[in-house]
Design a protein around this motif. Sequence first.
Motif, PDB file in Angstrom:
ATOM      1  N   MET A  57       1.393   0.373  13.634  1.00 29.23           N
ATOM      2  CA  MET A  57       2.235  -0.908  12.915  1.00 29.23           C
ATOM      3  C   MET A  57       1.116  -1.941  12.613  1.00 29.23           C
ATOM      4  N   ALA A  58       1.200  -2.405  11.388  1.00 27.02           N
ATOM      5  CA  ALA A  58       0.416  -3.482  10.993  1.00 27.02           C
ATOM      6  C   ALA A  58       1.302  -4.766  10.846  1.00 27.02           C
ATOM      7  N   ILE A  59       0.694  -6.008  11.245  1.00 23.15           N
ATOM      8  CA  ILE A  59       1.619  -7.112  10.941  1.00 23.15           C
ATOM      9  C   ILE A  59       0.776  -7.906  10.158  1.00 23.15           C
ATOM     10  N   MET A  60       1.330  -8.214   8.808  1.00 21.92           N
ATOM     11  CA  MET A  60       0.456  -8.548   7.688  1.00 21.92           C
ATOM     12  C   MET A  60       1.196  -9.888   6.885  1.00 21.92           C
ATOM     13  N   PRO A  61       0.441 -10.764   6.220  1.00 25.70           N
ATOM     14  CA  PRO A  61       0.823 -11.822   5.646  1.00 25.70           C
ATOM     15  C   PRO A  61       1.821 -11.384   4.247  1.00 25.70           C
ATOM     16  N   CYS A  62       1.614 -10.426   3.653  1.00 24.88           N
ATOM     17  CA  CYS A  62       2.590 -10.214   2.509  1.00 24.88           C
ATOM     18  C   CYS A  62       3.189  -8.979   2.336  1.00 24.88           C
ATOM     19  N   PHE A  63       4.222  -8.550   1.660  1.00 22.76           N
ATOM     20  CA  PHE A  63       5.050  -7.388   1.580  1.00 22.76           C
ATOM     21  C   PHE A  63       4.232  -6.271   0.919  1.00 22.76           C
ATOM     22  N   ASP A  64       3.333  -6.771   0.172  1.00 28.83           N
ATOM     23  CA  ASP A  64       2.555  -5.636  -1.054  1.00 28.83           C
ATOM     24  C   ASP A  64       1.770  -4.814   0.159  1.00 28.83           C
ATOM     25  N   LYS A  65       1.502  -5.335   1.260  1.00 30.86           N
ATOM     26  CA  LYS A  65       0.629  -4.435   2.311  1.00 30.86           C
ATOM     27  C   LYS A  65       1.427  -3.097   2.697  1.00 30.86           C
ATOM     28  N   LYS A  66       2.974  -3.082   2.412  1.00 27.50           N
ATOM     29  CA  LYS A  66       3.772  -1.794   2.501  1.00 27.50           C
ATOM     30  C   LYS A  66       3.292  -0.920   1.459  1.00 27.50           C
ATOM     31  N   LEU A  67       3.023  -1.448   0.320  1.00 23.10           N
ATOM     32  CA  LEU A  67       2.609  -0.583  -0.656  1.00 23.10           C
ATOM     33  C   LEU A  67       1.412   0.033  -0.433  1.00 23.10           C
ATOM     34  N   GLU A  68       0.527  -0.555   0.042  1.00 29.46           N
ATOM     35  CA  GLU A  68      -0.839  -0.091   0.332  1.00 29.46           C
ATOM     36  C   GLU A  68      -0.849   0.915   1.572  1.00 29.46           C
ATOM     37  N   ALA A  69       0.018   0.762   2.397  1.00 29.56           N
ATOM     38  CA  ALA A  69       0.102   1.647   3.497  1.00 29.56           C
ATOM     39  C   ALA A  69       0.961   3.079   3.063  1.00 29.56           C
ATOM     40  N   SER A  70       1.728   2.980   1.876  1.00 24.97           N
ATOM     41  CA  SER A  70       2.505   4.006   1.180  1.00 24.97           C
ATOM     42  C   SER A  70       1.422   4.937   0.297  1.00 24.97           C
ATOM     43  N   ARG A  71       0.149   4.759   0.063  1.00 26.16           N
ATOM     44  CA  ARG A  71      -0.404   5.262  -0.658  1.00 26.16           C
ATOM     45  C   ARG A  71      -1.026   6.404  -0.012  1.00 26.16           C
ATOM     46  N   ALA A  72      -1.046   7.661  -1.226  1.00 28.85           N
ATOM     47  CA  ALA A  72      -1.221   8.844  -0.597  1.00 28.85           C
ATOM     48  C   ALA A  72      -2.719   9.088  -0.219  1.00 28.85           C
TER      49      ALA A  72
END
Length: 607
Positions: free
Chosen positions: A248-263
């Motif tokens: 789990m990562a605790i990050m400052p922005c929601f877009d980090k969820k997009l990064e985590a979902s990258r293939a």
Amino acid sequence: MSAILSADDLNDFINPGVACIKPVETLPKQQPIEDGNPYEVTTEEKIQASQPPPPAQISLTDCLACSGCVTSAEAVLSHSEVLDTLDRHAEIKVAGDGSSVVGQDDGKIFVATVSPQTRASLAATYKVSEREAGHVINQLLSGPYGLRSGGIHGSGFNWVVDTNVMREVALVSAADEAQLALETPSDDLKRPVLTSACPGWICYAEKTHPYILPHLSKLKSPQALTGTLLKSVLSKKLGVRPDQIWHMAIMPCFDKKLEASRAELTSHTWHGQEGDAVRDVDCVITARELLMLAESRNISFPCLPRTPLPKHMRPAFPDPHINDFLFGRRSNKRFADKDTTNTVGTSGGYLHHILQTQQRRNPESSIRTQRGRNSDVVEYSLVSPNGEILFKAARYYGFRNIQNLVRKLRPARPSRMPGAASTAMRKGRARKPGGVEAGGGTDGQDYAYVEVMACPGGCTNGGGQIKIGDVLTLRQVGGTGVENGSTEQEILPMQREWLGLVDEAYWSAEDSGKEDEDVRGPDGDGDVDMHNGDDCGPHDDDNVIDGIDRRKVHQMLQHWSEITSVELDKLVCTTYRAVESNVGKNGGEASEVEKVSALAVAAGGGW
């Protein structure tokens, strides 16, 4: 511009557009006409009686990182996922020396990473230091009064890693990459090199300006680097499968969820196992979601201890060299003065470190700064004693400024005027407006490196940070947990002043070596001579730049590659892809808009 409309009224985030609609591939099949009468009118009842089409599936990989539906919905996706995972899987316990594990086959090793921007947001909210905010987060995730105090299995996180550690790896690697682009530019890495650590910016580039992709840095972000390091080393050293490690990562922005979902950021790129790929980062939450996580377990976040975890609750990392690199003492020397902090910024300091590295290569040079049209655009020039520009770089924050940057990098269109092509060839290349040359010039007048971030003001202003409107309520919850208790009469600053307080907390990070008397080695105490910030040596050492020992970072990277038997490029680098959408374009039997319209009619609605 109208006198009524000022620049301050403009929104610096991408608005939703028709391109966010995922193309629909399947239409409801039309029922055959039973009597073959071509003049029969098809009624709405007959359409509804047909087999309904499968629902359109929209995931984070389809997101444009705009301010539309998917991004807005991200706020409710993650903290409940953390609780569900902790309750669904028992924790695999790690021995104190990190040499073995005890747990069930369906259990998981829980690990977390925390960004300094998140700690700064919580520190400003509760009027504590950034270091104390970090202790409280550790107590919540791993301490006896935090998540371990409840839940079905009483599971918690074995390790909580500061992303600043892997940011050092990212900074050193970015400086090496920038130098490579200067010496041997190629079609895969063109000048100027653009930072790729901001996932909102990457989504924007991939889905709207694919000609930018050869300029993007190939390095993973600190979040992705940490995920790859943790899963690759733990799976190798402890003999567990990558899917048994939950990160789990605790990050400052929601877009980090997009990064985590990258293939591109999965175990398939470095592990090579068969079956489904395992994400390097399983879940991303923000500062606000972290507080929701505590509230869901009836835990008062500000009342948690502000002291380090007891030694017996901090197992050593399985590899002693990696253990010392992740948890050893380090010194934040580059945070020393206000002028330095202004140059470093709040997004990791990529540009600053590269400038410092280039200046080390040219000892007599100086750095000149020129502000652009607003405070989020700044140009930096490395100048020789005789006034020659040796290296030019810039910082572009916010989408309004980013759009100006990508326009400058757009390839020049061939002119239709007679003789224009031959004239351009005689002159060598056409100069782009704004100081950026097409194809990258060699006279030093174009940018060699640009630090790009989607959020105005940088990462401390991320969408997942605590907003000023929530501060008073949060301070009142927990009572004595907040120093100098807040009252209803407390006057809170405006949003801009609030961001200044968060930035101040961000720069208040102290030498982490003062926190603990012990540094965990392979036997639980003593130092391991692999990476110790206090022993980096004097600043005139060629290996130490900006307070970071480049030699030891390179040693760690080589060691990482050796113990995992994976090529370093697969561990550290990533790839990008142009994403094209046919939404709204004519072609075939029907455009995508027409298909969506047909589905709406079939469902009893319409446009």
